[in-house]
Motif scaffolding. Structure first.
Motif, PDB file in Angstrom:
ATOM      1  N   TYR A 250       1.184  -1.250   0.146  1.00 17.24           N
ATOM      2  CA  TYR A 250      -0.333   0.045   0.207  1.00 17.24           C
ATOM      3  C   TYR A 250       1.111   1.018   0.026  1.00 17.24           C
ATOM      4  O   TYR A 250       1.963   1.646   0.687  1.00 17.24           O
ATOM      5  CB  TYR A 250      -0.775   0.171   1.710  1.00 17.24           C
ATOM      6  CG  TYR A 250      -1.366   1.425   1.598  1.00 17.24           C
ATOM      7  CD1 TYR A 250      -2.486   2.237   0.344  1.00 17.24           C
ATOM      8  CD2 TYR A 250      -1.177   2.043   2.895  1.00 17.24           C
ATOM      9  CE1 TYR A 250      -3.419   3.710   0.801  1.00 17.24           C
ATOM     10  CE2 TYR A 250      -1.855   3.090   2.801  1.00 17.24           C
ATOM     11  CZ  TYR A 250      -1.941   3.370   2.357  1.00 17.24           C
ATOM     12  OH  TYR A 250      -2.871   4.722   2.468  1.00 17.24           O
TER      13      TYR A 250
ATOM     14  N   LYS B  38       5.711   1.287  -5.570  1.00 18.10           N
ATOM     15  CA  LYS B  38       5.284   0.124  -5.142  1.00 18.10           C
ATOM     16  C   LYS B  38       6.092  -1.008  -6.314  1.00 18.10           C
ATOM     17  O   LYS B  38       5.755  -1.822  -5.612  1.00 18.10           O
ATOM     18  CB  LYS B  38       3.218   0.249  -5.474  1.00 18.10           C
ATOM     19  CG  LYS B  38       2.696   1.155  -4.405  1.00 18.10           C
ATOM     20  CD  LYS B  38       1.472   1.638  -4.073  1.00 18.10           C
ATOM     21  CE  LYS B  38       0.316   1.899  -5.506  1.00 18.10           C
ATOM     22  NZ  LYS B  38       0.789   3.166  -5.281  1.00 18.10           N
TER      23      LYS B  38
ATOM     24  N   ASN C 128      -7.884  -2.073  -6.924  1.00 19.43           N
ATOM     25  CA  ASN C 128      -9.089  -1.547  -6.238  1.00 19.43           C
ATOM     26  C   ASN C 128      -9.545  -1.171  -7.499  1.00 19.43           C
ATOM     27  O   ASN C 128     -10.432  -0.482  -7.407  1.00 19.43           O
ATOM     28  CB  ASN C 128      -8.499  -0.356  -5.334  1.00 19.43           C
ATOM     29  CG  ASN C 128      -7.430   0.221  -5.694  1.00 19.43           C
ATOM     30  OD1 ASN C 128      -6.120   0.463  -5.611  1.00 19.43           O
ATOM     31  ND2 ASN C 128      -8.184   1.661  -5.961  1.00 19.43           N
TER      32      ASN C 128
ATOM     33  N   LEU D 182      -2.386  -1.003  -3.456  1.00 20.37           N
ATOM     34  CA  LEU D 182      -3.188  -0.121  -4.103  1.00 20.37           C
ATOM     35  C   LEU D 182      -2.700   1.102  -3.836  1.00 20.37           C
ATOM     36  O   LEU D 182      -1.659   0.916  -2.741  1.00 20.37           O
ATOM     37  CB  LEU D 182      -4.106  -0.508  -2.605  1.00 20.37           C
ATOM     38  CG  LEU D 182      -5.100  -2.634  -2.401  1.00 20.37           C
ATOM     39  CD1 LEU D 182      -5.765  -2.231  -1.118  1.00 20.37           C
ATOM     40  CD2 LEU D 182      -5.801  -2.478  -3.514  1.00 20.37           C
ATOM     41  N   ASN D 183      -3.635   2.050  -3.780  1.00 23.90           N
ATOM     42  CA  ASN D 183      -3.185   3.216  -3.988  1.00 23.90           C
ATOM     43  C   ASN D 183      -3.439   3.754  -3.031  1.00 23.90           C
ATOM     44  O   ASN D 183      -3.818   5.273  -2.962  1.00 23.90           O
ATOM     45  CB  ASN D 183      -3.332   4.437  -5.335  1.00 23.90           C
ATOM     46  CG  ASN D 183      -4.509   4.086  -6.351  1.00 23.90           C
ATOM     47  OD1 ASN D 183      -5.832   3.513  -5.258  1.00 23.90           O
ATOM     48  ND2 ASN D 183      -4.539   3.852  -7.686  1.00 23.90           N
TER      49      ASN D 183
ATOM     50  N   HIS E 298      -5.841   3.319   1.662  1.00 27.61           N
ATOM     51  CA  HIS E 298      -5.595   2.314   2.655  1.00 27.61           C
ATOM     52  C   HIS E 298      -6.345   0.968   1.811  1.00 27.61           C
ATOM     53  O   HIS E 298      -8.209   1.559   1.350  1.00 27.61           O
ATOM     54  CB  HIS E 298      -5.723   3.286   3.260  1.00 27.61           C
ATOM     55  CG  HIS E 298      -5.681   2.789   5.122  1.00 27.61           C
ATOM     56  ND1 HIS E 298      -6.222   1.552   5.183  1.00 27.61           N
ATOM     57  CD2 HIS E 298      -4.160   3.103   5.356  1.00 27.61           C
ATOM     58  CE1 HIS E 298      -5.722   1.205   7.062  1.00 27.61           C
ATOM     59  NE2 HIS E 298      -4.612   1.666   6.546  1.00 27.61           N
ATOM     60  N   PRO E 299      -6.469  -0.352   2.640  1.00 32.83           N
ATOM     61  CA  PRO E 299      -7.160  -1.021   2.362  1.00 32.83           C
ATOM     62  C   PRO E 299      -8.402  -0.395   3.234  1.00 32.83           C
ATOM     63  O   PRO E 299      -9.783  -1.544   2.421  1.00 32.83           O
ATOM     64  CB  PRO E 299      -6.519  -2.570   2.950  1.00 32.83           C
ATOM     65  CG  PRO E 299      -5.128  -2.382   3.192  1.00 32.83           C
ATOM     66  CD  PRO E 299      -4.705  -0.060   3.177  1.00 32.83           C
TER      67      PRO E 299
ATOM     68  N   TYR F  99      -8.756  -9.473  -0.266  1.00 31.10           N
ATOM     69  CA  TYR F  99      -7.663  -8.678   1.373  1.00 31.10           C
ATOM     70  C   TYR F  99      -7.353  -9.924   2.460  1.00 31.10           C
ATOM     71  O   TYR F  99      -5.789  -9.805   2.611  1.00 31.10           O
ATOM     72  CB  TYR F  99      -8.911  -7.674   1.882  1.00 31.10           C
ATOM     73  CG  TYR F  99      -7.706  -6.493   3.055  1.00 31.10           C
ATOM     74  CD1 TYR F  99      -6.611  -6.416   2.637  1.00 31.10           C
ATOM     75  CD2 TYR F  99      -7.615  -6.565   4.400  1.00 31.10           C
ATOM     76  CE1 TYR F  99      -5.561  -6.244   3.569  1.00 31.10           C
ATOM     77  CE2 TYR F  99      -7.423  -6.416   5.155  1.00 31.10           C
ATOM     78  CZ  TYR F  99      -5.863  -5.792   4.575  1.00 31.10           C
ATOM     79  OH  TYR F  99      -5.358  -5.550   5.950  1.00 31.10           O
TER      80      TYR F  99
ATOM     81  N   SER G 137       1.380  -6.825   5.044  1.00 29.04           N
ATOM     82  CA  SER G 137       1.738  -5.795   4.657  1.00 29.04           C
ATOM     83  C   SER G 137       2.405  -5.300   4.460  1.00 29.04           C
ATOM     84  O   SER G 137       3.008  -5.284   5.058  1.00 29.04           O
ATOM     85  CB  SER G 137       0.615  -5.533   4.668  1.00 29.04           C
ATOM     86  OG  SER G 137      -1.008  -5.805   4.841  1.00 29.04           O
TER      87      SER G 137
ATOM     88  N   ILE H 273       3.734  -1.448   3.480  1.00 33.65           N
ATOM     89  CA  ILE H 273       3.493   0.129   3.817  1.00 33.65           C
ATOM     90  C   ILE H 273       4.224   0.980   3.717  1.00 33.65           C
ATOM     91  O   ILE H 273       5.250   1.412   4.250  1.00 33.65           O
ATOM     92  CB  ILE H 273       2.275   0.647   5.194  1.00 33.65           C
ATOM     93  CG1 ILE H 273       1.520  -0.417   5.259  1.00 33.65           C
ATOM     94  CG2 ILE H 273       1.436   2.322   4.734  1.00 33.65           C
ATOM     95  CD1 ILE H 273       0.414   0.095   6.915  1.00 33.65           C
TER      96      ILE H 273
END
Length: 468
Positions: free
Chosen positions: A180, A187, A253, A291-292, A294-295, A309, A316, A318
């Motif tokens: 994320y 990323k 997403n 993901l761009n 937040h999950p 998810y 994860s 970050i």
């Protein structure tokens, strides 16, 4: 989205610069079909310069008789036109295959123009064509090579180093990893580094889920069976291409929930079924996804299945935005100036102090990608063998910094002495804001972090750093 409300149809340089940071093509026309805005991605796709098309009508720029125009249809009907495939030729003879969506621009209840957002899908049809022809060498040529390794990730910020350490730990396992970070934080660099450190025997297969229509995306991911639809042949999907390797799903997403359900089944069973097939094939693969947003936000907005998810976010990672790791700006500047000196065959030694202060003061909404864009622009503008000056910077940067400083000065009670370093001054303002917010929230760090748009971990780090 059926239409977009606008205040006026004038576009300041700052907005044009902002649109230039977007990978998709942006076109804005008025009701007389005159082109008002034409971003950099449109220049690249259509092979024309904006100064050659601004003010001209779209039928002057796009002349193919076969051109099925989403923009024209939206102008005529006054309704949004979404996901229209367009095959057209520009006045300079370039053939283009795209998928476009056009939306009416409404001002005071009246339609004043159309904005069209376009994606180039030529390369994806090229991939499908290669699959149809079963040419392994050609497939190898169009696959991206994972060139980045962990040592290529630049930064000394504590949270950034934590992200690298988490990614390194994950690379030693076969677990799926969800990355994320805001747009431009790097990323895919992390994803490539994880793959390269994992010792995987198979290849790294990346795909941007936002760039491809859902019906084509499913065929690309799972492959097709002959006769599944008109013209369909037996084709290998990207899951199969990632056998014993890594499939990287960027901007997860953006994928529809229906297709996410099919991804979930593939992850849970370890089996994939080609479109139009009845039998399943068991393959070994690892999924890295990105993901761009937040999950939890993606789940709440119904952009991400919660069960998917849990399957894809076993680990994860970050990545902090650049505004939360400002101490890394200097080391990134050194790296980028070296890269672009080599690219443009220049010998620019560095940046004047005034320029460095601007870079440190700016908020960098486009993160590291925007920083590199600014350095590249400055490197092009600067004469060889001299430092980069304030006048070499892109306009969007100098204008934003000027507006931001004026806004801070108008709201702050801090008295600015005649001589002060801007970094120290901004630190004082940041300290003042955090203290005021903590006081108003009775010392509640979690609530204060939320109001400031920071993670609790980041705010705690800043409290320690600023000695609050």
């Amino acid at each position: 989205m059926n239409y977009i409300n606008v205040v006026n149809m004038e576009f300041a340089d700052a907005y044009v610069q902002m649109f230039d940071l977007i990978d998709d093509c942006i076109l804005v026309v008025d009701m007389d079909k005159r082109i008002l805005l034409f971003n950099e991605a449109s220049e690249i796709l259509d092979g024309v310069k904006r100064e050659d098309v601004i003010g001209k009508t779209i039928d002057h720029v796009y002349v193919s008789e076969r051109y099925n125009s989403a923009t024209m249809e939206c102008l005529k009907s006054g309704r949004a036109v979404e996901n229209m495939v367009q095959n057209y030729t520009t006045i300079f003879g370039k053939n283009v295959l795209t998928i476009s969506s056009s939306y009416p621009l409404i001002q005071e209840d009246h339609m004043v123009g159309v904005i069209t957002i376009t994606k180039d899908i030529s390369k994806f049809y090229k991939i499908m064509d290669v699959f149809h022809r079963h040419e392994p060498k050609a497939i190898e040529e169009i696959k991206e090579k994972p060139v980045f390794h962990f040592e290529d990730l630049i930064g000394n910020d504590e949270n950034f180093l934590n992200a690298i350490n988490n990614a390194k730990t994950a690379a030693e396992t076969k677990s799926n990893v969800l990355i994320y970070g805001e747009t431009g934080t790097g990323k895919e660099l992390f994803a490539q580094s994880i793959h390269n450190a994992s010792g995987a025997k198979g290849r790294f297969v990346p795909i941007n889920c936002a760039a491809i229509p859902d019906n084509l995306l499913e065929s690309l991911l799972f492959g097709t069976s002959k006769g599944a639809f008109t013209g369909a042949e037996n084709t290998t999907g990207l899951f199969e291409e990632a056998k014993d390797g890594t499939l990287f799903l960027d901007e997860l997403n953006s994928m529809s929930l229906d297709l996410q359900a099919k991804i979930l089944r593939a992850v849970e069973t370890g089996k994939i079924r080609r479109v139009g097939e009845t039998k399943e094939e068991k393959i070994t693969f690892r999924i890295l996804s990105a993901l761009n947003i937040h999950p939890m936000e993606a789940i709440e907005k119904n952009l991400l299945r919660r069960d998917l998810y849990y399957r894809l976010g076993v680990v994860s990672v970050i990545i902090p935005p650049l505004r939360e790791r400002r101490e890394d700006i200097l080391v990134l500047l050194d790296n980028f100036i070296n890269v672009h000196n080599e690219k443009y065959h220049k010998k620019i030694p560095g940046f004047e102090n005034e320029v460095i202060e601007v870079f440190k003061a700016y908020n960098w909404p486009g993160n590291v990608r925007e920083l590199e864009h600014a350095v590249e622009h400055s490197c092009i503008m600067a004469n060889d063998n001299r430092m980069i000056r304030y006048s070499d910077l892109p306009h969007f940067l100098t204008e934003k910094v000027s507006d931001g400083v004026n806004s801070i000065l108008s709201k702050s009670e801090i008295k600015v002495p005649d001589t002060i370093k801007i970094d120290d001054y901004l630190g004082d303002i940041e300290r003042k804001i955090i203290i005021e917010k903590l006081n108003s929230n009775n010392g509640n760090v979690a609530k204060t972090a939320k109001e400031l748009g920071l993670s609790r971990q980041t705010l705690t780090y800043r409290i320690r750093k600023l000695n609050i």
